[in-house]
Design an enzyme around this catalytic site. Structure first.
Site, short mmCIF file in Angstrom:
data_model
loop_
_atom_site.label_atom_id
_atom_site.label_comp_id
_atom_site.label_asym_id
_atom_site.label_seq_id
_atom_site.Cartn_x
_atom_site.Cartn_y
_atom_site.Cartn_z
N ASP A 200 0.91 -1.14 0.00
CA ASP A 200 0.00 0.00 0.00
C ASP A 200 0.94 1.18 0.00
OD1 ASP A 200 -1.45 2.25 0.81
OD2 ASP A 200 -3.02 0.97 1.61
N HIS A 201 1.15 1.79 -1.16
CA HIS A 201 2.29 2.72 -1.25
C HIS A 201 2.12 3.94 -0.34
CE1 HIS A 201 -0.09 5.02 -4.21
NE2 HIS A 201 0.76 6.01 -4.02
N HIS A 263 -5.69 2.97 0.83
CA HIS A 263 -4.97 4.15 1.34
C HIS A 263 -5.75 4.89 2.44
CE1 HIS A 263 -2.71 3.21 -2.13
NE2 HIS A 263 -3.26 4.04 -2.99
C1 BG6 Z 1 -3.03 4.61 -6.67
C2 BG6 Z 1 -4.36 4.63 -7.38
O1 BG6 Z 1 -3.02 3.64 -5.66
O2 BG6 Z 1 -2.77 5.87 -6.09
C3 BG6 Z 1 -4.42 5.74 -8.39
O3 BG6 Z 1 -4.58 3.39 -8.01
C4 BG6 Z 1 -4.01 7.05 -7.78
O4 BG6 Z 1 -5.71 5.83 -8.98
C5 BG6 Z 1 -2.69 6.91 -7.05
O5 BG6 Z 1 -3.90 8.02 -8.83
C6 BG6 Z 1 -2.31 8.19 -6.33
O6 BG6 Z 1 -1.06 8.04 -5.72
P1 BG6 Z 1 -0.26 9.31 -5.20
O7 BG6 Z 1 0.94 8.73 -4.54
O8 BG6 Z 1 0.06 10.13 -6.40
O9 BG6 Z 1 -1.17 10.02 -4.27
#
Ligand code: BG6
Length: 509
Positions: A200-201, A263
């Site tokens: 979950d980045h 997230h």
């Molecule tokens: C991803 C989603 O997990 O997170 C995308 O699948 C989204 O739809 C992205 O655009 C957003 O990541 P960040 O790090 O740019 O907020």
């Protein structure tokens, strides 16, 4: 002989020094895809540049695309050079390049997996990777079972002599509770629990980890972090972009499954959890799970949730198409690009404090934040006119961009009259630290190679998150109508009405 009891809750390791990964390789499936070229390859380069990868590290690309080793090296070089966070240095690249390998094939292709097994055995000999290998599934979720099955068939999940094999899985982990359970069964038949790393980045972001530091390293905030003082919490993930070239992935999934299930619920868990015994994986997960298990989906889904699709409008100074006009989106699609939900956390600390979660594409601007909104002072010794422009005190943790924390409170407006207005006290990362934050994927890839699990959700968290969302998505799916909002605005009128029913308003970040 009795073995000494090891308390899994405690963790006495000193983590101040950066750790360097031991000998290993990473195989990335889907290496020519968007995520790999935009995030994973640059993150691996940045780790190499920071000296955090072992000298014999090997990166193995696996893809269907008609490429050979030279073609893949060129692609990886360009990805790293154009997207690396740290300065690009040819000598670092040359060292990394020496360990690059490429296997071309389909996920159903036995010969390709046999070739992968040979390649991995060869890097053990040539690069000294010692049997330690990670497999990163940066591929559409429909292929997870097939690839995991192939890894098993070709003996790639088997360990010997203290070496390790790990599998890294990108979200989404299933599309509902039942499919998540099924996927987990497939993966856990092949890899033991401690070898599965679910990405979950958001958990790799510095500002997300700072929620824990902010709450538990300070004495000021925890005493008021409860329903005696907090009125409600708003968690916002607004994006100004549309779905770009991701129609195939996004349509049918929608904003709730795409980012709330993972997230936003993880952010909620970090904001709401009790203090963990330590910051090891076991202790953190237990506390997060307790929050997710106590979260209550609203009974009146029609009143306490909202979903909508963007229509044409203006974003970033240009006119943009609506969702239904985007390439490869069926004209009848009812997939939501915006979702808002109210959740209650049924614990003593949070009784009566709603958590409002919202996420949307093509909103006013890109911002992710957690706003903790406090109750008003119990008594105001001022005239009504003096406090007309006074809102509620709020503490806003800005996850991105402008990473930092803002405290909003009332202050006297200079002058002879007693007039009080909201002001902000600001902490900005950029102003306080010279170090720049590593990218989320740098941190997470390094943690996989080190075998450090705290930032990776366990299967239990994934299941609990689906339990929260499933009834909402099921109810939404029964309607063939969906609200709309104009691109570049802050979402649909139904979301404003949803929070207004509780006597509150959304923040305009
Ligand atoms: C991803 C989603 O997990 O997170 C995308 O699948 C989204 O739809 C992205 O655009 C957003 O990541 P960040 O790090 O740019 O907020």
């Amino acid at each position: 002989m009795t073995s000494a009891y090891v308390n899994p809750l405690r963790d006495d390791q000193d983590r101040r020094l950066p750790q360097i990964a031991g000998p290993c390789s990473v195989t990335i499936f889907g290496i020519t895809g968007d995520l790999a070229t935009r995030k994973l390859i640059p993150a691996i380069y940045d780790l190499a540049n920071r000296g955090l990868l072992p000298p014999g590290f090997s990166l193995i690309g696996f893809a269907r695309q008609d490429l050979d080793l030279d073609g893949f090296i060129k692609l990886a070089y360009e990805a790293a050079k154009s997207r690396a966070r740290t300065p690009f240095r040819e000598e670092v690249w040359k060292q990394l390049e020496a360990g690059i390998r490429f296997v071309r094939g389909d996920f159903s292709d036995d010969l390709a997996f046999a070739e992968l097994a040979r390649t991995i055995a060869a890097v053990d000999d040539e690069r000294g990777t010692g049997g330690n290998h990670a497999f990163y599934l940066s591929i559409p979720p429909g292929f997870f079972p097939q690839v995991v099955g192939q890894l098993k068939e070709h003996g790639l999940a088997e360990v010997s002599d203290g070496s390790w094999r790990r599998v890294v899985i990108e979200k989404p982990f299933g599309h509902d509770l039942a499919s998540a359970k099924e996927l987990n069964k497939i993966v856990s038949d092949v890899f033991p629990r401690e070898s599965v790393f679910r990405i979950d980045h958001y958990l790799g972001k510095e500002t997300v980890q700072n929620i824990l530091a902010f709450r538990f390293a300070n004495g000021m905030f925890e005493p008021i972090w409860n329903s005696n003082y907090i009125d409600h919490v708003q968690i916002t993930m607004a994006e100004d972009i549309g779905i770009g070239g991701r129609a195939g992935y996004f349509d049918g999934i929608g904003a709730a499954r795409d980012v709330i299930q993972n997230h936003l619920l993880q952010l909620m868990a970090l904001v709401a959890m009790e203090e963990p015994v330590s910051f090891n994986a076991y202790s953190l997960r237990i506390e997060k799970q307790k929050v997710l298990a106590s979260a209550r989906t609203p009974e009146r889904i029609d009143l306490h949730t909202a979903r909508a699709q963007y229509t044409a409008g203006w974003a970033g100074g240009e006119h943009v198409a609506g969702y239904l006009e985007e390439a490869d989106i069926p004209a009848t699609s009812t997939t939501e690009t915006y979702a808002a939900i109210r959740l209650d956390v049924d614990t003593r600390r949070w009784a009566g404090v709603p958590f409002y979660l919202r996420a949307g594409k093509r909103l006013g601007r890109r911002v992710t934040e957690v706003a903790v909104v406090f109750k008003r002072a119990p008594h105001q010794p001022f005239t009504k006119t003096a406090t007309e422009e006074l809102g509620q005190n709020a503490l806003v943790m800005r996850i991105q961009p402008d990473e930092g924390v803002t405290l909003r409170f009332g202050s006297k407006v200079p002058g002879t009259a007693m007039e009080i207005r909201d002001v902000n006290m600001d902490f900005a990362y950029g102003g306080s630290f010279v170090e720049s934050s590593p990218e989320a994927y740098e941190r997470l890839i390094l943690d996989v190679l080190l075998g450090e699990p705290p930032l990776f959700p366990q299967h239990e968290e994934v299941e609990l998150s689906w339990e929260i969302l499933d009834p909402i998505i099921e109810k939404w799916s029964r309607s063939s109508k969906i609200d709309t909002y104009e691109s570049g605005t802050w979402g649909p009128a139904s979301a404003d009405a949803m929070i207004a029913r509780d006597g509150r308003t959304w923040r305009r970040p």
